[in-house]
Design an enzyme around this catalytic site. Structure first.
Site, PDB file in Angstrom:
ATOM      1  N   GLU A 192      -2.745 -22.125 -11.572  1.00 48.12           N
ATOM      2  CA  GLU A 192      -3.461 -22.757 -12.939  1.00 48.12           C
ATOM      3  C   GLU A 192      -1.815 -23.131 -13.975  1.00 48.12           C
ATOM      4  O   GLU A 192      -1.035 -22.276 -13.626  1.00 48.12           O
ATOM      5  CB  GLU A 192      -3.792 -22.444 -13.625  1.00 48.12           C
ATOM      6  CG  GLU A 192      -5.163 -22.282 -12.233  1.00 48.12           C
ATOM      7  CD  GLU A 192      -6.644 -21.265 -12.490  1.00 48.12           C
ATOM      8  OE1 GLU A 192      -6.666 -21.297 -14.221  1.00 48.12           O
ATOM      9  OE2 GLU A 192      -7.728 -22.117 -12.686  1.00 48.12           O
ATOM     10  N   GLU A 215      -5.795 -24.280  -0.964  1.00 48.37           N
ATOM     11  CA  GLU A 215      -5.507 -24.991  -0.002  1.00 48.37           C
ATOM     12  C   GLU A 215      -4.062 -26.453   0.145  1.00 48.37           C
ATOM     13  O   GLU A 215      -3.459 -26.294   1.651  1.00 48.37           O
ATOM     14  CB  GLU A 215      -6.492 -25.883   0.514  1.00 48.37           C
ATOM     15  CG  GLU A 215      -8.050 -25.318   0.460  1.00 48.37           C
ATOM     16  CD  GLU A 215      -8.593 -24.980  -0.496  1.00 48.37           C
ATOM     17  OE1 GLU A 215      -8.134 -25.166  -1.597  1.00 48.37           O
ATOM     18  OE2 GLU A 215     -10.188 -24.749  -1.225  1.00 48.37           O
TER      19      GLU A 215
END
Ligand code: THU
Length: 290
Positions: free
Chosen positions: A198, A209
């Site tokens: 993040e 992913e």
């Protein structure tokens, strides 16, 4: 209406309980579907060791050495009203398969499945000995069937789960505190991990992913090397990949690749495929459409 049912008369003569019949049943059903065969079929399948295969090869084909697969298509007239169409017998040699699997760097089950498909095509009258054209037709078909099999010969679910937990524990999630782990498995037996990363500028955040997939590509792997993707979220329920990751997966992985998704405690799971997650995906072909 009765469900279509095919049957394998299975005989494992290796004395090793070499393989469970369930794998061959999946290969049989898939091959028949692929060939668009609507009736119920029966095939005899035996797995033998080298000495027996050598004997059979000598007796029936005049070659005094063991071979990987022999097919004896059913040659009698098909009885009317019989519950199955008999395809005859296929014999596989475990020792030759093991040697070849090692040489081609393939899992043994994939080699066995490949040879079973080869035998089934012979039983249906395909013949690669007749001409170059016939060889091309049969080998192309056999590879297509093998490559669309709904069987993952490579991913070890136990290792995958361990790697997913490891990946998830490293997630950089100071804002959401929502930890996601992802793992891409490649044919060489490697497990490539990723986690969500993040940023205080929220839009910069990247999902687990895509981190795992991009990392795998950055290491030099491509679509054809990738066999599956796994992911885990810190939720109690199974959280499926976001739309952006699905789109990335649809281009960077084969659409038939399995995707294994787990909840945080791994007591709930969803096993699907890339295509299952994103049917009708946007592709490079759509770019050219007018
Ligand atoms: N996240 C993923 O890593 N994968 C997904 O498919 C869905 C969402 C992450 C992004 C963000 O760090 C957090 O989960 C909350 O959205």
């Amino acid at each position: 209406m009765n469900k279509k049912q095919n049957k394998i008369d299975y005989l494992d003569k290796t004395g090793k309980k070499a393989k469970a019949i369930s794998m061959f049943e999946k290969v049989f059903d898939h091959t028949l579907n692929y060939l668009n065969k609507k009736e119920n079929y029966l095939v005899s399948l035996s797995i033998v060791r080298s000495p027996e295969m050598r004997k059979l090869n000598r007796e029936f084909k005049g070659n005094d050495k063991p071979t990987d697969v022999l097919t004896f298509p059913y040659e009698c007239e098909i009885e009317e009203g019989a519950p199955f169409i008999d395809l005859g017998s296929i014999i596989l040699c475990l020792d030759v398969c093991q040697k070849d699997a090692k040489e081609y760097n393939l899992p043994i089950d994939k080699e066995l499945a490949f040879l079973f498909i080869h035998g089934l095509l012979h039983a249906f009258g395909y013949d690669h000995h007749k001409s170059k054209k016939d060889e091309e037709i049969m080998f192309k078909l056999q590879n297509e069937i093998l490559n669309t099999l709904p069987i993952d010969f490579y991913t070890d679910i136990k290792i995958l789960k361990k790697k997913l937990k490891e990946a998830q524990s490293n997630a950089y999630v100071p804002y959401s505190k929502f930890k996601v782990g992802a793992v891409v498995v490649t044919k060489d037996g490697k497990y490539h991990t990723g986690f969500n990363i993040e940023n205080s500028a929220y839009t910069v955040c990247c999902c687990a992913e895509r981190v795992a997939l991009f990392r795998t590509y950055a290491e030099g792997y491509h679509k054809e090397d990738i066999v599956s993707l796994g992911c885990i979220t810190s939720s109690n329920q199974v959280g499926t990949p976001c739309g952006v990751c699905r789109q990335a997966m649809s281009e960077l992985m084969d659409l038939n690749c399995p995707v294994y998704i787990f909840n945080n405690d791994m007591d709930k799971k969803l096993f699907t495929t890339v295509k299952g997650l994103l049917p009708y995906c946007f592709t490079s072909e759509d770019l050219n459409a007018r």
